[in-house]
Design an enzyme around this catalytic site. Structure first.
Site, PDB file in Angstrom:
ATOM      1  N   GLY A 234       2.661 -13.203  -1.712  1.00 35.20           N
ATOM      2  CA  GLY A 234       1.835 -12.208  -1.671  1.00 35.20           C
ATOM      3  C   GLY A 234       1.912 -11.348  -3.098  1.00 35.20           C
ATOM      4  O   GLY A 234       2.926 -10.974  -3.508  1.00 35.20           O
TER       5      GLY A 234
ATOM      6  N   VAL B 197       1.878  -4.349  -2.742  1.00 32.28           N
ATOM      7  CA  VAL B 197       3.277  -4.146  -2.689  1.00 32.28           C
ATOM      8  C   VAL B 197       3.868  -5.315  -3.758  1.00 32.28           C
ATOM      9  O   VAL B 197       4.512  -4.912  -4.517  1.00 32.28           O
ATOM     10  CB  VAL B 197       3.759  -4.281  -1.365  1.00 32.28           C
ATOM     11  CG1 VAL B 197       5.360  -4.125  -1.487  1.00 32.28           C
ATOM     12  CG2 VAL B 197       3.442  -2.923  -0.391  1.00 32.28           C
ATOM     13  N   GLY B 198       3.267  -6.338  -3.561  1.00 36.19           N
ATOM     14  CA  GLY B 198       3.927  -7.576  -4.289  1.00 36.19           C
ATOM     15  C   GLY B 198       3.615  -7.320  -5.824  1.00 36.19           C
ATOM     16  O   GLY B 198       4.511  -7.797  -6.542  1.00 36.19           O
TER      17      GLY B 198
ATOM     18  N   LYS C 199       6.488  -5.721   9.719  1.00 28.87           N
ATOM     19  CA  LYS C 199       6.660  -4.990  10.861  1.00 28.87           C
ATOM     20  C   LYS C 199       5.977  -5.636  12.119  1.00 28.87           C
ATOM     21  O   LYS C 199       6.675  -5.835  13.061  1.00 28.87           O
ATOM     22  CB  LYS C 199       6.260  -3.520  10.712  1.00 28.87           C
ATOM     23  CG  LYS C 199       4.729  -3.396  10.573  1.00 28.87           C
ATOM     24  CD  LYS C 199       4.206  -1.850  10.150  1.00 28.87           C
ATOM     25  CE  LYS C 199       2.964  -2.009   9.942  1.00 28.87           C
ATOM     26  NZ  LYS C 199       2.720  -2.102   8.433  1.00 28.87           N
TER      27      LYS C 199
ATOM     28  N   ILE D 297      11.440   5.011   2.771  1.00 26.15           N
ATOM     29  CA  ILE D 297      12.650   5.744   3.261  1.00 26.15           C
ATOM     30  C   ILE D 297      13.570   4.963   3.620  1.00 26.15           C
ATOM     31  O   ILE D 297      13.402   4.062   4.451  1.00 26.15           O
ATOM     32  CB  ILE D 297      12.011   6.520   4.588  1.00 26.15           C
ATOM     33  CG1 ILE D 297      10.959   7.619   4.134  1.00 26.15           C
ATOM     34  CG2 ILE D 297      13.401   7.460   5.189  1.00 26.15           C
ATOM     35  CD1 ILE D 297      10.233   8.303   5.277  1.00 26.15           C
TER      36      ILE D 297
ATOM     37  N   LYS E 108       6.938  -0.310  14.764  1.00 28.09           N
ATOM     38  CA  LYS E 108       7.966   0.256  14.152  1.00 28.09           C
ATOM     39  C   LYS E 108       9.056   0.967  15.137  1.00 28.09           C
ATOM     40  O   LYS E 108      10.174   0.849  15.005  1.00 28.09           O
ATOM     41  CB  LYS E 108       7.573   1.231  13.218  1.00 28.09           C
ATOM     42  CG  LYS E 108       6.990   0.790  11.894  1.00 28.09           C
ATOM     43  CD  LYS E 108       5.904   1.960  11.214  1.00 28.09           C
ATOM     44  CE  LYS E 108       5.260   1.256   9.956  1.00 28.09           C
ATOM     45  NZ  LYS E 108       4.165   2.279   9.464  1.00 28.09           N
TER      46      LYS E 108
ATOM     47  N   GLY F 154       2.298   2.818   0.522  1.00 30.09           N
ATOM     48  CA  GLY F 154       1.755   2.899  -0.760  1.00 30.09           C
ATOM     49  C   GLY F 154       2.688   1.576  -1.449  1.00 30.09           C
ATOM     50  O   GLY F 154       3.896   1.210  -1.059  1.00 30.09           O
TER      51      GLY F 154
END
Lengths: 444, 444
Positions: free
Chosen positions: A22, A26-27, A117, A148, A217, A318
Site C-alpha cells: 500500500g 500512510v504508506g 485494526k 499515540i 480498537k 492522518g
C-alpha cells in the site's frame, strides 16, 4: 565527534529489507520517512533499513512520495514471499487480501508491521499464532489511536502491573462531531456536515459514526490489557447518530461532556473476574482528563492497580502521525530481526470470560417527560426500585402541565437499567423517556 | 481453558532471580507486586521471577511488606555480585553507593533496573557504557515522571520519528504549589505550606522548589529524545520560589497558567542543529493540554516531526505508581535475560552541541511600572528594538501618576531578552521591572 563507542551501527550488519503493501496516505509517509531518516534509522537499528518493494493496486499513479518506478509491483503475494524480504509493512487494510498476505509473509520468514485494526480485531488470533509458529514479530501500534504510543505501553510498560479499566476516545471523527456539538450547540447533522467539509469525516461516515471503527480498537485494547482474546464481535456497540443537541446541553448542565468512549474493564464476580468491552456515547465529568480532548484528537485513559490513572494523548489518524507509529514498530522489529529474537508477543493466558452488555455495570442519565401531578415522582422512583436500581440524583422541572425529571442512577447492571427504562415507558403518567445516556469516568 | 498455545510460560525455563536494593516506599511496593502478581509475571516473562535478596541499611525494621527475614542483608555489594542474581533493582537513590553497586552488578553479569534520576542525570554515560560492555540491560523508566511510560515511548515508539521538543511537568510538588496558587490565589509560601501539610512537599523542599529534581529529569529526557549526552549540569535551572500571586494573576489575565516546565528542544542554527534543556517557571495558554494537569500529577508533552503532538499523563511519584514503572522494566529485562539479548540501549550518536541558555530562543512576559508620562511607551519600545527583540503585544494601564506596561515579546534569544530587561531597569521613567516570566507552549 562522539568519543564514546556507539552501540550502532555495526558495519558488518546486513541491511534490513522492507516491503511495503500500500502506498496511500500512510504508506507514502512511511516511504518518505524511510528515505529522509535513513541515517538515523541506521544508527537506531544497527543496520541500514532498505525499502525493496511497494505493492500497489495500479502502477503509474502519482504518489505523495517520489520512489523509483521499479520498486512498484502489483503482485503483492510475490513481494511478501520474496526470499530477501525481512519485514513486511501492511497498510492496505480490510480483511482480505491483507490476512492472506500477512500469513504468507510470516510463513516465508518475514516479520510484519500492520495498521490493520479491522483484521486484528476480527481474527487477530490466527495472525498471532502464525507469528508464534514462524518465530517472527507482528507489531501493530498504528492500529489503535494513530500516533499515540498505547499498545506498547500496555503490553510492555504495564507488564508488571494489573490494568483494571481502559477508557478511550479512539475515533477522531466522532470526537470532532461531539466537540462541535458541545462548543457551538450544533445538532448532530450540522456538526457532521462540518466534519465532512473539513475532511474529518468521510462521505460515507458509517464506520466512524456507528462506532464500528472504535469497536475494533476496543477489542484490540481489551485483548492486550487483559491478556484475553476479545474480538470485535464481543464488543457492545452504539454510535453517536442518536445524540441530540439536547443531550449535549443536558450533559453540560450536569457539568459533563458527551464523548464516544471505548470502555474495557475487568469486573469481579462470584465466578471470578470477567471482562467487558463496549463502545457508546457517554457523559463524563468536565474535570476528567478525557473531557479536555478536543477536535479530532484521541486519548486513552488507563487505570491500573499500581500505576493509578494514566492518559496517552495525541493525533489518532492522518498519514504522517500513523506513519510515526508504523516506523516505531519497524525499528523494533528490525532490531529483533538482527538479534533473531521476538519482542513481547500477544498472550491470552488469562482467558477471562467476556461479559454480555446486560451484565456490565454502568450508570444511566435518564430524562423523563411526565405529567406534573402529585405522586408521579414517587411512581418513577418505584420503577427504579422494582428493578433494583438505586437513584443517585433526581432533578425536577415543572413546565406548565407537564414536568421533566432527570434521574441519574447509581451503578447497576445494564440489563436492570434497560428494564427500568422499559417500565418507565409503559407508565400512565410518563409521556416520554426522551433521553437515556450512560455516565462514565467517575471513581468506582 | 485456553485452547491456543500460549507463548509462555516455558516449563523448562529457569527462574529469573532478582535482588532489590532498598526497601522503602518504592522497594516495598516492588516486593509486594513481585509476590502478589507472581503468576501473571511468570506468564508474561516466560519464567518465574524470584526475589532472592533485599539490601537494606538496617535489619529488623518494620516494613510495608512482609518478607522472610532471611532475604534481608546489609551487605549490598555481596548481594549484587552474587553469582545467581540475574537482575538488580536499585532503589536507594543518590550518587554513591548506588553507582558503585550498579557497576558491580553489571560487571558480575546482572541486568539493572533503576529509578535513580540523580545518578542517571549526572553520570549516565558511565553506566550505559558499563551495560554495553557487559551486554546487559540498564532500564530506568521510573526515574522520570513516576508511573508514566515516557522513556520507553521516546526510545522505542518514536524511534522512527524525529522528536523536536519535549515540554514536561515532571515535578509533582511544584505543580501542586502552582496549581494551588492558580486556583485559590494563594501566595507561594502559603501554597507550599499546604503542600507540606498534605505530604506533597518535604520538610526541606529545596530539591523540588529550586528545580533540581526537574533538571535531572530534563537531562534524561533530552538525552533520549535527541540521542545526545545531556547532563544535569547542562540544564539551565530556575525554581518557583520567586513566583508571586501577582505573576499568577497576570498569567490568568492573559489566558495563561504558570507551570514549572522542563523544556528540551532541538534548534536549527547556521552550524547545524543544537539542543537546549532548561527548567523554569513559564506561562502557558490555558488551552494547552499541559495547562489542565492539576495537583501533583505529571505530564510530558512531546512534539515530533511525524507524530505531531503527544502527551503522556499520570502520577509522577508515590510508592505504588513508581513501582509500576519498575515492574514494567523488570518484565522486559527478565525476558531479555531469558533470550540473552539486550533491549534498545542508549545512544548518543547524534552528539549535538548543547546550547547555553543565552542562545536559547524563548519569549518574555514583562511587567514594567513606569511614570505615566507621554513618550514612556515609545522609550520602552525603543529599548526592546535596540536589542533586536520584537514586541508581540503591549498592554498599558494607568494608575494615578504611574502606569503599568505589560509587554509580551516575540521569540528572541534569552540573552537579548535579558539585556532588554537590564536596559529597562536603568531607564529614567521606569520605576521597576516587577515581573519577568517566559511564555511557552505556543505553536512555533
Amino acid at each position: 565527534m562522539n568519543e564514546h563507542p556507539a552501540p550502532h551501527p555495526r558495519p558488518d550488519a546486513p541491511a534490513v529489507k522492507v516491503a511495503l503493501l500500500g502506498c496511500g496516505v500512510v504508506g507514502s509517509q512511511v516511504a518518505r520517512l524511510l528515505h529522509e531518516q535513513a541515517d538515523d534509522l541506521t544508527a537506531r537499528v544497527g543496520a541500514r533499513v532498505e525499502l525493496v518493494g511497494v505493492a500497489v493496486r495500479r502502477l503509474g499513479l502519482t504518489r505523495d512520495v517520489e520512489l523509483p518506478e521499479d520498486l512498484f509491483t502489483t503482485d503483492a503475494h510475490a513481494l511478501v514471499t520474496r526470499e530477501d524480504v525481512d519485514v513486511v509493512v501492511e497498510l492496505i487494510g480490510g480483511i482480505e487480501p491483507a490476512r492472506s498476505l500477512i500469513l504468507a509473509a510470516l510463513e516465508h520468514g518475514a516479520s510484519v508491521v500492520s495498521a490493520n485494526k479491522a483484521l486484528l480485531a476480527e481474527d487477530g488470533s490466527t495472525l498471532f499464532e502464525a507469528a508464534e509458529r514462524a518465530h517472527r514479530d507482528l507489531y501493530y501500534e498504528a492500529a489503535v489511536a494513530g500516533a499515540i504510543p498505547i499498545l506498547r505501553p500496555l503490553r510492555e510498560s504495564l507488564a508488571g502491573d494489573q490494568v483494571t479499566r481502559v477508557l478511550g476516545i479512539v475515533n477522531g471523527t466522532t470526537n470532532f462531531v461531539l466537540d462541535r456539538m458541545d462548543s457551538s450547540g450544533a445538532g448532530f447533522d450540522e456538526a457532521l456536515q462540518e466534519a465532512q467539509d473539513l475532511g474529518y469525516a468521510e462521505a460515507d461516515p458509517t464506520a466512524d459514526v456507528e462506532g464500528f471503527d472504535a469497536a475494533a480498537k476496543a477489542a484490540i485494547l481489551a485483548s492486550l490489557a487483559f491478556h484475553t482474546r476479545v474480538t470485535a464481535a464481543d464488543v457492545h456497540r452504539e454510535g453517536i447518530a442518536e445524540v441530540t443537541a439536547s443531550d449535549v446541553a443536558s450533559a453540560a448542565e450536569m457539568g459533563c461532556v458527551v464523548k464516544l468512549l471505548a470502555i474495557c474493564a475487568v469486573q469481579d464476580g462470584p465466578d471470578g473476574p470477567s471482562v467487558s468491552a463496549r463502545v457508546h456515547p457517554a457523559m463524563i465529568p468536565r474535570s476528567h482528563p478525557l473531557a479536555s480532548v478536543r477536535e479530532a484528537y484521541n486519548a486513552v485513559f488507563v487505570e491500573s492497580e499500581a500505576a493509578g490513572q494514566l492518559m496517552f494523548y495525541g493525533p489518532g489518524a492522518g498519514g504522517s502521525p500513523t506513519a510515526s507509529a508504523v516506523m516505531g514498530d519497524l525499528v523494533t522489529v528490525a532490531r529483533n530481526r538482527l538479534s533473531d529474537v521476538r519482542g513481547a508477543g500477544e498472550s491470552s493466558y488469562a482467558d477471562l470470560p467476556v461479559l454480555p452488555m446486560g451484565s456490565t455495570e454502568t450508570r444511566y442519565h435518564v430524562q423523563i417527560d411526565v405529567d406534573d401531578k402529585a405522586g408521579v415522582l414517587a411512581a418513577v422512583a418505584q420503577a427504579f426500585a422494582e428493578h433494583g436500581v438505586s437513584i443517585q440524583t433526581v432533578r425536577q422541572e415543572g413546565r406548565g402541565d407537564d414536568a421533566q425529571l432527570v434521574v441519574v442512577s447509581h451503578r447497576a447492571s445494564d440489563a436492570d437499567l434497560a428494564a427500568t427504562v422499559e417500565t418507565l415507558r409503559g407508565m400512565a403518567n410518563v409521556r416520554d423517556v426522551s433521553s437515556v445516556m450512560r455516565v462514565e469516568g467517575e471513581a468506582e
